[in-house]
Design an enzyme around this catalytic site. Structure first.
Site, PDB file in Angstrom:
ATOM      1  CG  HIS A 120      69.494  32.854   8.623  1.00 17.66           C
ATOM      2  ND1 HIS A 120      69.575  34.023   9.344  1.00 17.66           N
ATOM      3  CD2 HIS A 120      68.641  32.065   9.300  1.00 17.66           C
ATOM      4  CE1 HIS A 120      68.796  33.935  10.408  1.00 17.66           C
ATOM      5  NE2 HIS A 120      68.236  32.755  10.403  1.00 17.66           N
ATOM      6  CD  GLU A 123      68.327  39.015   4.962  1.00 21.50           C
ATOM      7  OE1 GLU A 123      67.586  39.859   5.505  1.00 21.50           O
ATOM      8  OE2 GLU A 123      69.230  38.419   5.572  1.00 21.50           O
ATOM      9  CG  ASP A 203      66.127  38.195  11.363  1.00 23.16           C
ATOM     10  OD1 ASP A 203      66.749  37.276  11.929  1.00 23.16           O
ATOM     11  OD2 ASP A 203      66.625  38.875  10.460  1.00 23.16           O
ATOM     12  CG  ASP A 204      67.329  40.369  17.168  1.00 27.73           C
ATOM     13  OD1 ASP A 204      66.563  40.758  18.071  1.00 27.73           O
ATOM     14  OD2 ASP A 204      68.551  40.234  17.325  1.00 27.73           O
TER      15      ASP A 204
END
Length: 270
Positions: A120, A123, A203-204
């Site tokens: 990741h 961001e 993502d989630d």
């Protein structure tokens, strides 16, 4: 119940192949055994495949939230387990507090042992985080990567090297203040138009209350992505997956076949 929900999610979104993060650190700190967890998860995803034909592979989050020593310990557990469902490791967590360069040794060892590697990055930190991920951590895909838009030359590099970006629009809007809560401020279309290799992800989905279909609707309705672009991004997802070239070709052929068949039956929707 958790895996029943996961199975239902795959079916409701017609996800036929999934590479999902598995984050063991918090459970390990509570005394759980890694092998026991891996076996339970493996059995559950085997059941999903047997019941639905949908395939799931695991990427273990070594986690930047607990330091390099913990990450290396997680990697060693993965290597010792040698579970066929686990195909790689990933670096999740706060990239500001855990810069990718601090985990270079972990990812070098993973790479040398044949594991696939993702991070990741890009961001909450700028393009430098993505560069470190690619140069120091052997990252084959970048989770998020949206801050690449700040560096035009780097976006050109991403387009040339075809490093996939796992773009998660809803979570980006939720987490980052830059977009003022408005999906229309998200840079996904700018990156796509500049040639970046875009894939769409959730993502989630439970935490952010969003499905994969929702995310495709978000980019279609907010950025005027053409249907041809949507089809291309769906196929990007398969081509960015850690599967064989034949599997990629087979999945993409099925996308084209299903797409053409649906629009032939619904000519007014084209």
């Amino acid at each position: 119940p958790m895996f029943r929900d996961f199975r239902d999610y795959l079916e409701e979104n017609n996800i036929v192949y999934c590479e999902t993060f598995f984050s063991p650190t918090s459970h390990l700190k509570k005394g759980w055994n890694f092998s026991d967890m891996a076996n339970v998860v493996s059995k559950s995803i085997d059941d999903i495949k047997n019941e639905t034909g949908r395939e799931v592979k695991l990427i273990v989050d070594v986690s930047r939230s607990f330091g390099e020593e913990n990450a290396m310990r997680n990697l060693d557990l993965v290597l010792a387990e040698n579970n066929p469902h686990i195909i790689g490791i990933g670096l999740g967590g706060d990239e500001v507090k855990g810069p990718a360069k601090e985990y270079a040794n972990v990812f070098r060892k993973a790479h040398e042992n044949g594991l696939r590697t993702v991070t990741h990055a890009g961001e909450t930190s700028g393009p430098f985080s993505m560069k470190d991920s690619m140069e120091l951590c052997f990252a084959e895909r970048i989770g998020h990567g949206i801050r690449a838009v700040e560096d035009e030359e780097f976006v050109k590099h991403l387009a040339e090297t075809r490093i996939p970006l796992e773009v998660c629009p809803t979570s980006n809007i939720f987490i980052l203040k830059d977009f003022e809560g408005d999906m229309k401020n998200h840079p996904v279309k700018k990156l796509f138009d500049a040639g970046a290799y875009i894939t769409i992800n959730t993502d989630d989905p439970t935490f952010f209350k969003v499905s994969l279909i929702d995310e495709y609707w978000n980019i279609y309705s907010n950025f005027n992505f053409s249907l041809a672009n949507i089809r291309r991004i769906i196929k990007n997802g398969f081509n960015a997956a850690f599967i064989t070239d034949k599997e990629k070709a087979d999945y993409c052929a099925k996308v084209d076949s299903a797409w053409d068949e649906w629009f032939k039956a619904h000519p007014d929707c084209d």
